[in-house]
Design an enzyme around this catalytic site. Structure first.
Site, PDB file in Angstrom:
ATOM      1  N   ASP A   1      61.400  70.162 123.170  1.00  0.00           N
ATOM      2  CA  ASP A   1      60.423  70.220 124.274  1.00  0.00           C
ATOM      3  C   ASP A   1      60.984  70.665 125.631  1.00  0.00           C
ATOM      4  OD1 ASP A   1      59.011  69.134 122.182  1.00  0.00           O
ATOM      5  OD2 ASP A   1      58.256  67.390 123.251  1.00  0.00           O
TER       6      ASP A   1
ATOM      7  N   ASP B   1      55.772  70.740 122.464  1.00  0.00           N
ATOM      8  CA  ASP B   1      54.590  69.887 122.595  1.00  0.00           C
ATOM      9  C   ASP B   1      53.415  70.837 122.850  1.00  0.00           C
ATOM     10  OD1 ASP B   1      54.235  67.082 122.426  1.00  0.00           O
ATOM     11  OD2 ASP B   1      53.923  66.906 124.603  1.00  0.00           O
TER      12      ASP B   1
ATOM     13  N   HIS C   1      49.419  70.636 122.999  1.00  0.00           N
ATOM     14  CA  HIS C   1      48.196  69.834 122.922  1.00  0.00           C
ATOM     15  C   HIS C   1      46.930  70.627 123.260  1.00  0.00           C
ATOM     16  CE1 HIS C   1      50.766  66.379 122.564  1.00  0.00           C
ATOM     17  NE2 HIS C   1      51.172  66.371 123.820  1.00  0.00           N
TER      18      HIS C   1
ATOM     19  N   HIS D   1      49.311  67.426 129.857  1.00  0.00           N
ATOM     20  CA  HIS D   1      50.578  68.173 129.847  1.00  0.00           C
ATOM     21  C   HIS D   1      50.638  69.061 128.615  1.00  0.00           C
ATOM     22  CE1 HIS D   1      51.335  64.709 127.247  1.00  0.00           C
ATOM     23  NE2 HIS D   1      52.223  65.476 126.632  1.00  0.00           N
TER      24      HIS D   1
ATOM     25  N   LYS E   1      53.986  70.690 117.827  1.00  0.00           N
ATOM     26  CA  LYS E   1      53.599  69.330 117.448  1.00  0.00           C
ATOM     27  C   LYS E   1      52.532  68.814 118.397  1.00  0.00           C
ATOM     28  CE  LYS E   1      57.495  67.437 120.033  1.00  0.00           C
ATOM     29  NZ  LYS E   1      56.736  66.596 120.958  1.00  0.00           N
TER      30      LYS E   1
ATOM     31  N   CYS F   1      60.535  61.990 122.911  1.00  0.00           N
ATOM     32  CA  CYS F   1      60.596  62.970 121.809  1.00  0.00           C
ATOM     33  C   CYS F   1      61.993  63.147 121.232  1.00  0.00           C
ATOM     34  CB  CYS F   1      59.979  64.278 122.262  1.00  0.00           C
ATOM     35  SG  CYS F   1      58.188  64.073 122.495  1.00  0.00           S
TER      36      CYS F   1
HETATM   37  C1  VGL Z   1      56.874  63.779 125.464  1.00  0.00           C
HETATM   38  C2  VGL Z   1      55.468  62.262 126.418  1.00  0.00           C
HETATM   39  C3  VGL Z   1      54.372  62.930 125.929  1.00  0.00           C
HETATM   40  C4  VGL Z   1      58.285  64.250 125.229  1.00  0.00           C
HETATM   41  C5  VGL Z   1      55.787  64.465 124.955  1.00  0.00           C
HETATM   42  O1  VGL Z   1      58.497  65.463 124.989  1.00  0.00           O
HETATM   43  O2  VGL Z   1      59.195  63.399 125.308  1.00  0.00           O
HETATM   44  N1  VGL Z   1      56.703  62.679 126.177  1.00  0.00           N
HETATM   45  N2  VGL Z   1      54.550  64.028 125.204  1.00  0.00           N
HETATM   46 ZN    ZN Z   2      52.841  65.236 124.694  1.00  0.00          ZN
END
Ligand code: VGL
Ligand code: ZN
Length: 202
Positions: free
Chosen positions: A8, A46, A48, A81, A104, A148
């Site tokens: 990420d 990430d 979404h 995010h 993901k 993550c």
């Molecule tokens: C993450 C919070 C929400 C991460 C991803 O990449 O650690 N943290 N989504």
């Molecule tokens: Zn996330």
């Protein structure tokens, strides 16, 4: 075979991003450098939809960092995010690696801190890919140590990989100030090896 998993490294987790991890962007150069030493490099992203269940904005009356239940599972709520196809979801512009990418958290009903499985058990394809490349040992770096990176490393261990977290190439969210330290302890207790990037021989 050894693989580097870069978790990420996206704009929203870096300086100025929607869910910025303190000093998140300071690890990019180190990751670029170490990546050149691995034959197998993968990134996780990430990814979404706008209506994702982990966004506080999709729960009336809720605030970011509240704890709720989502599809029967404990869920921390986040600011919006890494929305698909937005700048925030893009990789940090300085990340320069040749890697196979795995997304993901792309379905509204399930979050995914692990690069291997969404919270409801759906695989991302990462394990299959590493298996085809005969990977037995994974080095994990990126964001965030206490979410993550932690869950990706724990799943790697459960799947039977020798798992190393490169501490200096990770940064944590630290909703509570000790979260990153606790995450590293938890990883060590579980059997993950914690190393500094300067000490590894690849
Ligand atoms: C993450 C919070 C929400 C991460 C991803 O990449 O650690 N943290 N989504
Ligand atoms: Zn996330």
């Amino acid at each position: 075979m050894k693989a580097l998993i870069i978790v990420d490294m996206q704009n929203d987790f870096c300086l100025g991003g929607a869910l910025a991890v303190k000093h998140g962007d300071t690890i990019v150069e180190g990751i670029n450098k170490i990546a050149t030493r691995f034959k197998v490099v993968v990134t996780t992203q990430d990814w979404h939809p706008r209506n994702h269940g982990s966004f506080a904005s999709n729960h009336s009356g809720a605030e970011p960092f509240d704890a709720v239940t989502l599809s029967g599972r404990d869920q921390v709520l986040w600011p919006d995010h890494c929305v698909q196809n937005t700048h925030g979801a893009d990789f940090h512009p300085d990340l320069k690696v040749e890697a196979q990418n795995f997304v993901k958290g792309s379905r509204p009903e399930a979050d995914s801190y692990s690069g291997f499985f969404d919270d409801d058990g759906n695989g991302t394809g990462l394990h299959e890919y590493l298996t085809t490349r005969h990977v037995e040992e994974v080095y994990v770096c990126g964001l965030a140590t206490d979410y993550c990176v932690k869950f990706t490393a724990l799943d790697a261990l459960k799947l039977g990989y020798t798992t190393i977290v490169l501490e200096d190439l990770c940064k944590g969210v630290d909703i509570e100030p000790a979260d990153t330290r606790k995450a590293l302890e938890e990883l060590r207790t579980a059997g993950v090896i914690i190393k500094q990037s300067s000490t590894i021989e690849i």
